[in-house]
Design a protein around this motif. Sequence first.
Motif, short mmCIF file in Angstrom:
data_model
loop_
_atom_site.label_atom_id
_atom_site.label_comp_id
_atom_site.label_asym_id
_atom_site.label_seq_id
_atom_site.Cartn_x
_atom_site.Cartn_y
_atom_site.Cartn_z
N THR A 1 0.84 -1.21 0.00
CA THR A 1 0.00 0.00 0.00
C THR A 1 0.87 1.25 0.00
N LEU A 2 1.91 1.24 0.81
CA LEU A 2 2.81 2.39 0.88
C LEU A 2 3.59 2.55 -0.43
N GLU A 3 4.04 1.42 -1.01
CA GLU A 3 4.81 1.51 -2.25
C GLU A 3 3.96 2.10 -3.37
N GLN A 4 2.68 1.67 -3.43
CA GLN A 4 1.78 2.19 -4.46
C GLN A 4 1.42 3.65 -4.22
N ALA A 5 1.37 4.06 -2.95
CA ALA A 5 0.91 5.41 -2.61
C ALA A 5 1.81 6.49 -3.23
N GLN A 6 3.07 6.14 -3.48
CA GLN A 6 4.00 7.12 -4.05
C GLN A 6 3.51 7.67 -5.39
N ASP B 1 -7.05 10.10 -5.15
CA ASP B 1 -7.04 8.64 -5.32
C ASP B 1 -6.86 7.95 -3.98
N ARG B 2 -5.95 8.46 -3.19
CA ARG B 2 -5.69 7.85 -1.88
C ARG B 2 -6.91 7.96 -0.96
N GLN B 3 -7.60 9.11 -1.04
CA GLN B 3 -8.81 9.27 -0.22
C GLN B 3 -9.87 8.22 -0.61
N ALA B 4 -10.02 7.98 -1.94
CA ALA B 4 -11.04 7.02 -2.41
C ALA B 4 -10.68 5.60 -1.99
N LEU B 5 -9.40 5.24 -2.09
CA LEU B 5 -8.96 3.89 -1.71
C LEU B 5 -9.12 3.67 -0.20
N ALA B 6 -8.86 4.72 0.57
CA ALA B 6 -8.99 4.62 2.03
C ALA B 6 -10.46 4.39 2.40
N ALA B 7 -11.36 5.14 1.76
CA ALA B 7 -12.80 5.01 2.07
C ALA B 7 -13.29 3.60 1.74
N GLN B 8 -12.81 3.07 0.60
CA GLN B 8 -13.22 1.73 0.16
C GLN B 8 -12.75 0.67 1.18
N ARG C 1 -5.70 2.59 10.19
CA ARG C 1 -4.66 2.06 9.30
C ARG C 1 -4.60 2.86 8.00
N GLN C 2 -5.77 3.21 7.46
CA GLN C 2 -5.80 3.97 6.21
C GLN C 2 -5.21 5.37 6.42
N ALA C 3 -5.55 6.00 7.54
CA ALA C 3 -4.98 7.32 7.83
C ALA C 3 -3.46 7.24 7.89
N PHE C 4 -2.97 6.18 8.50
CA PHE C 4 -1.53 5.99 8.72
C PHE C 4 -0.79 5.74 7.40
N LEU C 5 -1.43 4.99 6.47
CA LEU C 5 -0.74 4.55 5.25
C LEU C 5 -0.93 5.47 4.06
#
Lengths: 203, 203
Positions: B93-98, B104-111, B176-180
């Motif tokens: 998750t962290l590697e992709q977040a770069q 996009d990150r907000q949408a993935l976190a909500a999901q 976890r989503q907030a953290f990552l």
Amino acid sequence: MFIGAQVSLYPMTSDFVDVIMTGLEALSPYEADLRIETDDMSTLMVGAPEPLFAAIRDLFAAAAKRPEHVTMHVTFSRGCPGEPDDPSCRCETLEQAQEQSLSDRQALAAQAVVQAPDLGVGIDVQFSLYVMGSGNHMDEIYGCIDFLKGSGTFHGSKNFCTRLRGDAGAVFETLRQAFLRFGPAQGHVTIDMTASANSPSLR
Amino acid sequence: MFIGAQVSLYPMTSDFVDVIMTGLEALSPYEADLRIETDDMSTLMVGAPEPLFAAIRDLFAAAAKRPEHVTMHVTFSRGCPGEPDDPSCRCETLEQAQEQSLSDRQALAAQAVVQAPDLGVGIDVQFSLYVMGSGNHMDEIYGCIDFLKGSGTFHGSKNFCTRLRGDAGAVFETLRQAFLRFGPAQGHVTIDMTASANSPSLR
């Protein structure tokens, strides 16, 4: 500048309400200087660092004088960009820190811990200091760790945090100095702190 | 990357040792994936965010299923420059977040929160997310707060922190989503978190 803390006292006893009430009584002398608001999870205290750290110290010391195992968690914050300016939080130490080198600030911090009152209550603390919005935050963190190692309250490094041990007076002065003297004087600095007293693990 | 947490469980009962032991049993399934070391103040857990947050969630849920008031404090940390690289902490998750935009990150976190398991244990949390060593840390913080407000677990803003309320499954997935997903993927990010269950203040 906005300075304050979210404070939670956790007595490990079925009489926890009674211990919390004992602790809250110790806040009376500070009610004129601090804004204090309690909800179901923590107590917000807003004000200058002098009464702020003294109030939290006295709250924990009062609870720790009882025989029960008690812990406390505090989130300290100064200079958060999302908080409004509050004149009651004005702090000369912070204003002066802007002109002082890291080594000057380390010396002043050490001197303040030597002059701390003795409360006659031994406590354990672990805490993390966070410096936000600055490219060289680790320089300030390492400078703070140097101060801590010579403070007389240093009790070791752990992953993510530093242990302190000693009289509540010296330990809370160490925390206040770490909070005020390291990181940009007008920047956003926080402390994540846990205190413990009367732990059966240490008997 | 080094990822881990310092965890302290605080049962507000004279049987606190018994409650802590109940909670620690819930860690057994994670012992192969995490390094776990306990001292008199906290338990260090080191490893990838998937087992790390699940272990801490299950620890607290096990204690919260009992009738006593129980709280927990956790310091989460990723990417601290003072810690060594640890291959066991690798996180896709962290590697992709770069490569991902804030939206996009907000949408993935909500999901991810929608897909969280239901543990049948209602809990309260308050936490602060800290992003270090970056000039635009408040953009990431405000982006995270937007995610939190739509997460279904948001329970209000307080000075210095955000309240969450809901099932332990959804609440710990939100954390976890907030953290990552917020703050630089390879940067230094921490969370200062307090959880509470069975508080008499809410009865």
